[in-house]
Design a protein around this motif. Structure first.
Motif, PDB file in Angstrom:
ATOM      1  N   GLU A   4      54.017   5.627 -42.661  1.00  0.00           N
ATOM      2  CA  GLU A   4      54.288   7.056 -42.512  1.00  0.00           C
ATOM      3  C   GLU A   4      55.736   7.396 -42.849  1.00  0.00           C
ATOM      4  O   GLU A   4      56.020   8.432 -43.426  1.00  0.00           O
ATOM      5  CB  GLU A   4      53.957   7.506 -41.084  1.00  0.00           C
ATOM      6  CG  GLU A   4      52.477   7.436 -40.750  1.00  0.00           C
ATOM      7  CD  GLU A   4      51.611   8.356 -41.585  1.00  0.00           C
ATOM      8  OE1 GLU A   4      52.074   9.456 -41.936  1.00  0.00           O
ATOM      9  OE2 GLU A   4      50.480   7.956 -41.902  1.00  0.00           O
ATOM     10  N   ASP A   5      56.674   6.525 -42.455  1.00  0.00           N
ATOM     11  CA  ASP A   5      58.106   6.783 -42.627  1.00  0.00           C
ATOM     12  C   ASP A   5      58.714   5.685 -43.497  1.00  0.00           C
ATOM     13  O   ASP A   5      58.916   4.563 -43.032  1.00  0.00           O
ATOM     14  CB  ASP A   5      58.788   6.827 -41.257  1.00  0.00           C
ATOM     15  CG  ASP A   5      60.294   6.993 -41.340  1.00  0.00           C
ATOM     16  OD1 ASP A   5      60.790   7.485 -42.368  1.00  0.00           O
ATOM     17  OD2 ASP A   5      60.979   6.627 -40.356  1.00  0.00           O
ATOM     18  N   LEU A   6      59.001   6.008 -44.758  1.00  0.00           N
ATOM     19  CA  LEU A   6      59.534   5.002 -45.683  1.00  0.00           C
ATOM     20  C   LEU A   6      60.873   4.433 -45.219  1.00  0.00           C
ATOM     21  O   LEU A   6      61.057   3.218 -45.193  1.00  0.00           O
ATOM     22  CB  LEU A   6      59.711   5.608 -47.078  1.00  0.00           C
ATOM     23  CG  LEU A   6      58.490   5.677 -47.969  1.00  0.00           C
ATOM     24  CD1 LEU A   6      58.848   6.326 -49.301  1.00  0.00           C
ATOM     25  CD2 LEU A   6      57.894   4.321 -48.194  1.00  0.00           C
ATOM     26  N   ASP A   7      61.810   5.300 -44.872  1.00  0.00           N
ATOM     27  CA  ASP A   7      63.146   4.832 -44.503  1.00  0.00           C
ATOM     28  C   ASP A   7      63.114   3.991 -43.236  1.00  0.00           C
ATOM     29  O   ASP A   7      63.769   2.945 -43.144  1.00  0.00           O
ATOM     30  CB  ASP A   7      64.102   6.016 -44.351  1.00  0.00           C
ATOM     31  CG  ASP A   7      64.348   6.719 -45.681  1.00  0.00           C
ATOM     32  OD1 ASP A   7      64.370   6.023 -46.717  1.00  0.00           O
ATOM     33  OD2 ASP A   7      64.494   7.958 -45.682  1.00  0.00           O
ATOM     34  N   GLY A   8      62.351   4.419 -42.253  1.00  0.00           N
ATOM     35  CA  GLY A   8      62.231   3.658 -41.015  1.00  0.00           C
ATOM     36  C   GLY A   8      61.592   2.304 -41.248  1.00  0.00           C
ATOM     37  O   GLY A   8      62.032   1.282 -40.707  1.00  0.00           O
ATOM     38  N   ASP A  32      60.162   9.894 -53.329  1.00  0.00           N
ATOM     39  CA  ASP A  32      60.015   9.791 -51.880  1.00  0.00           C
ATOM     40  C   ASP A  32      58.657   9.213 -51.501  1.00  0.00           C
ATOM     41  O   ASP A  32      58.188   9.394 -50.386  1.00  0.00           O
ATOM     42  CB  ASP A  32      60.181  11.182 -51.235  1.00  0.00           C
ATOM     43  CG  ASP A  32      61.623  11.643 -51.294  1.00  0.00           C
ATOM     44  OD1 ASP A  32      62.512  10.782 -51.294  1.00  0.00           O
ATOM     45  OD2 ASP A  32      61.848  12.866 -51.340  1.00  0.00           O
ATOM     46  N   ILE A 142      53.946   5.816 -48.903  1.00  0.00           N
ATOM     47  CA  ILE A 142      53.369   6.771 -47.971  1.00  0.00           C
ATOM     48  C   ILE A 142      51.903   6.977 -48.336  1.00  0.00           C
ATOM     49  O   ILE A 142      51.506   6.743 -49.484  1.00  0.00           O
ATOM     50  CB  ILE A 142      54.142   8.114 -47.972  1.00  0.00           C
ATOM     51  CG1 ILE A 142      54.137   8.743 -49.366  1.00  0.00           C
ATOM     52  CG2 ILE A 142      55.557   7.926 -47.464  1.00  0.00           C
ATOM     53  CD1 ILE A 142      54.735  10.136 -49.397  1.00  0.00           C
TER      54      ILE A 142
END
Length: 174
Positions: A4-8, A32, A142
């Motif tokens: 769900e969260d790429l950066d995390g 993104d 994502i």
């Protein structure tokens, strides 16, 4: 792995890799939607790292392969031993050389052999690193958003009818 969260997720992967003694060799971000990471990790840390990464989201694909470099290693090692023996013989010949021409020829040959030795030693060092570490190619992405199904409105049905009529006039299907 779909997350769900790429950066995390990328930050979590980096922490996991470091905790298992590895490193992120390269990372590429594609807009993104996707991050690709090439990870080098000690062989004993591979399975725990894969487990950590798998827990981040839904695993879409997984492929595991191995490359046996034993024959290449043994061959290179044998050629290296031969070149080392040749280098030692050339050094002993250099000590007994009497003319300048002989000294120059032996030194030229000695330099060539030493270059081959250095190249072979570099290959062996590379193979040692390949055996000691595993490579993990990871793509984080994502979830794909599928557009909702739509149906044509009243004018849409008219346009579809006209399209079918025009198609019938110009295209004959057998």
């Amino acid at each position: 792995v779909e997350v769900e969260d790429l950066d995390g997720a990328a930050a979590t992967v980096r922490e996991s890799v470091q905790s298992h003694g590895g490193r992120v060799e390269s990372a590429s971000r594609f807009s993104d939607e996707r991050i690709h990471m090439r990870i080098r990790i000690p062989a004993e840390g591979l399975d725990p790292t894969i487990a950590d990464v798998s827990a981040l989201g839904r695993v879409l694909t997984r492929m595991i392969s191995e490359n046996d470099v034993t024959t290449r290693y043994i061959d290179t090692e044998a050629r290296l031993k031969t070149r080392l023996a040749l280098r030692d013989r050339l050094k002993s010949l250099l000590e007994t050389a009497t003319t300048v021409e002989d000294v120059l020829n032996i030194e030229r040959e000695l330099a060539r052999v030493q270059g081959e030795i250095d190249a072979m030693q570099g290959q062996l060092d590379y193979l040692d690193r390949q055996v000691a570490e595993s490579t993990l190619d990871l793509t984080l992405q994502i979830p794909e958003v599928t557009p909702p199904e739509t149906t044509p409105g009243p004018l849409g049905y008219v346009a579809l009818g006209i399209w079918k009529a025009v198609k019938w006039l110009f295209v004959w299907e057998k």
